[in-house]
Design a protein around this motif. Sequence first.
Motif, PDB file in Angstrom:
ATOM      1  N   MET A   6      29.026  34.655  28.826  1.00 15.14           N
ATOM      2  CA  MET A   6      29.952  33.542  29.050  1.00 15.14           C
ATOM      3  C   MET A   6      31.210  34.008  29.763  1.00 15.14           C
ATOM      4  N   ILE A   7      31.681  35.191  29.422  1.00 13.05           N
ATOM      5  CA  ILE A   7      32.971  35.654  29.931  1.00 13.05           C
ATOM      6  C   ILE A   7      32.823  36.505  31.190  1.00 13.05           C
ATOM      7  N   VAL A   8      31.585  36.895  31.554  1.00 19.50           N
ATOM      8  CA  VAL A   8      31.395  37.837  32.658  1.00 19.50           C
ATOM      9  C   VAL A   8      31.925  37.300  33.984  1.00 19.50           C
ATOM     10  N   MET A   9      31.462  36.120  34.403  1.00 18.96           N
ATOM     11  CA  MET A   9      31.879  35.603  35.707  1.00 18.96           C
ATOM     12  C   MET A   9      33.390  35.338  35.774  1.00 18.96           C
ATOM     13  N   PRO A  10      33.986  34.682  34.760  1.00 20.34           N
ATOM     14  CA  PRO A  10      35.442  34.546  34.793  1.00 20.34           C
ATOM     15  C   PRO A  10      36.155  35.888  34.836  1.00 20.34           C
ATOM     16  N   LEU A  11      35.630  36.876  34.107  1.00 22.97           N
ATOM     17  CA  LEU A  11      36.255  38.199  34.080  1.00 22.97           C
ATOM     18  C   LEU A  11      36.153  38.886  35.434  1.00 22.97           C
ATOM     19  N   VAL A  12      34.965  38.830  36.055  1.00 14.80           N
ATOM     20  CA  VAL A  12      34.781  39.440  37.369  1.00 14.80           C
ATOM     21  C   VAL A  12      35.753  38.822  38.368  1.00 14.80           C
ATOM     22  N   PHE A  13      35.809  37.493  38.389  1.00 16.65           N
ATOM     23  CA  PHE A  13      36.646  36.789  39.362  1.00 16.65           C
ATOM     24  C   PHE A  13      38.127  37.110  39.169  1.00 16.65           C
ATOM     25  N   ILE A  14      38.623  36.949  37.937  1.00 18.38           N
ATOM     26  CA  ILE A  14      40.057  37.121  37.707  1.00 18.38           C
ATOM     27  C   ILE A  14      40.447  38.602  37.757  1.00 18.38           C
ATOM     28  N   SER A  15      39.521  39.502  37.415  1.00 15.08           N
ATOM     29  CA  SER A  15      39.829  40.931  37.449  1.00 15.08           C
ATOM     30  C   SER A  15      40.005  41.415  38.883  1.00 15.08           C
ATOM     31  N   ILE A  16      39.114  40.998  39.772  1.00 11.16           N
ATOM     32  CA  ILE A  16      39.231  41.381  41.178  1.00 11.16           C
ATOM     33  C   ILE A  16      40.508  40.792  41.762  1.00 11.16           C
TER      34      ILE A  16
END
Length: 463
Positions: A79-89
């Motif tokens: 659930m958190i992977v895509m939001p994390l990838v996007f906001i982390s980059i």
Amino acid sequence: MSTILTLVNIVLMLLFIGGLYALQKKHISFSKRVFVGLGLGIVFGLVLQFAYGVKSDILKDSIDWFNIVGKGYVKLLQMIVMPLVFISILAAFTKMKLSNNIGKISSLIIGLLVGTTAIAAAIGIASTFAFNLDGAQFQQGDAESARIEQVEQRLGDIQNMSLPAKILELLPANPFLDLTGDRATSTIAVVIFAAIIGIAYLGVKKKNPEQAELFARIVDAIHAIIMRVVTLILRLTPYGVLAIMTRVTATSDYNAIWQLGKFVIASYVALILMFIVHLLMLAFAGLNPVTYVKKAFPVLTFAFTSRTSAGALPLNVKTQTQDLGVPEGIANFAGSFGLSIGQNGCAGTYPAMLAIMVAPIAGIDPLTPSFILTLIVVVALSSFGVAGVGGGATFAALLVLSTLNLPVAIVGLLISVEPLIDMGRTALNVSGSMTAGLLTSRATKELDTKVYNGTEQQSSVTA
């Protein structure tokens, strides 16, 4: 009677969970609790299989309830992977120190990921020769036949694509669709989309600093919230590992594993050798490999049990930044890129081994230097866009075998041992991305060696 036995199994699982929670209340370290969960899961799973048998309805019903904890934990991570990838980059671009070296950092990380994948392919080739593996020796049963049909159907979408078309698949035509993880290449598409926005931010920063500063504060605030969600989910890791490992050991077909034991052993020899390469690279960079193993153990354990590099991303980034001293921006890049580029296990070792095994069937001498060199290059290039979830290795193998015009049926013949090997492959994938983050931060002289060596450890996951 079966209902009572199922309830007994559920109660036992709850007792184990309660025991892990008691260890947490006593402030036992996170890694030790993960290790205890792993051990309990292995023993409990073996006992359940011995007591009921793999095909037992009691075992099936019990596992269904256990999955609430195990698969539920993995779903929360996904659930958190895509939001994390996007906001982390995106957050990486808002940090001035990283933005000044963005080209160098991204090039180093990608170079390390692809380079180590090429090394992993070479090791996989050597292991295949050492164990004299032959794809023609594998037998085909009903389950294998069904898997081959699925593989060939999936191949139809890949085989007809040219190399330029495969490259185009990496680009985000609809970033909102990719944020749902709809495609196999969605993760790298999200990374590219976030990087484009980050580059735009750098342009705005030069012309309109006030707007850029406001945007940076918004991004940093969202990033802080996302990371807090990550921390909350990661605290469930010991429980998730317990339930996942119980399911794996209780439902594994050990007879099939025994029959294909030679391939399993050869695979793990290659994976272990590649992990040793990671440690040697760290040692050559002046970093203590034993320290790395100790601090990376919880991440690698979760990756091993869950078989998802994407699901391990939050713990991967957290460990790099808080336990290994890697700057946040570099950790985010290494972790996110590592989901879809240069996965050492799934996209490196595995496809190379399969290609060598089936080459004689296609009338190709696998010992030909030109074939080996071509195979390594194809494996390295095909590693772009491999999904960081279960099935990514199959996708990578299909790409490599179809590109070299080799038979793909062998992918389906290994269905019975696929889960067992995939555990080791996934752990190696995650180790590869963490190694890339460490070496990149070491090369750019941004690694906090005090944190790495343990004098300023600040992990909050153990809370």
